[in-house]
Design an enzyme around this catalytic site. Structure first.
Site: not given
Ligand code: GAR
Length: 189
Positions: A13-14, A87-89, A104, A106
């Protein structure tokens, strides 16, 4: 004009919010890189006609996958790289190579609640004020200099709180990324 590459693992979604926001600017999303076969973000990229590549991490050393990723970023001329639910470091070599150009998002008010399931954990802990952070990426997990934060009040239930946080993410991330791209391109569109 400056070019943004996006790294994502999940729903996207982002990714979609950034892509749509950039279409109203003079910048472009040049590439989506995804590490998960079948992730919904790949469907979004196809629908939005953004070039996408799947980077396989399975059965190979992480640094080999990251070298492929780095080469694709360079070949495609990415000026800035946005992690959007990737979701990887990232390994230290990759961070060093693109330091200052990796951003990033969060879903918490960092340094509170880094890692996964941040909204659920903050909600379960009874936090009345949750939020979103955009930061530069360093070698740590959801660490690195903070560029922007937005507060989101706790809603009646977890689903409503998550929805409010995601809506805030889409606005804040687009705003910060467009400002960074404007700085790179040294003009405002
Ligand atoms: C988002 O909420 C983002 O902030 C989070 O993953 C989600 C992805 O949503 N990121 C983390 O937690 C990073 N540690 P999306 O796939 O709908 O954009």
């Amino acid at each position: 004009m400056a070019k943004l590459a996006i790294l994502a693992s999940g729903s996207g979604s982002n990714f979609e919010a950034l892509t749509v926001a950039l279409r109203g600017s003079c910048h472009e999303v040049c590439l989506l890189l995804c590490d998960r076969p079948g992730a919904m973000v790949l469907e979004r990229a196809a629908r939005l006609e953004v070039p996408a590549r799947l980077i396989s991490y399975k059965g190979r050393p992480k640094n080999e996958a990251e070298s492929e990723l780095a080469e694709l970023l360079e070949e495609n001329g990415a000026d800035l790289i946005a992690l959007a639910g990737f979701m990887r470091l990232l390994g230290p070599e990759l961070v060093r190579r693109f330091r200052g150009r990796l951003v990033n998002i969060h879903p918490s008010l960092l340094p509170a609640w880094p890692g996964t399931h941040s909204i659920e954990r903050a909600f379960a802990a009874g936090d009345n004020e949750l939020g979103v952070t955009v930061h530069l990426v360093d070698e740590g997990m959801d660490t690195g200099p903070i560029l922007a934060q937005a507060r989101v009040p706790r809603q009646g239930d977890l689903a409503a709180t998550e929805a409010a946080i995601h809506a805030t993410e889409h606005l804040l991330y687009s705003d910060v990324i467009i400002k960074l791209l404007n700085n790179i391109a040294e003009k405002t569109c």
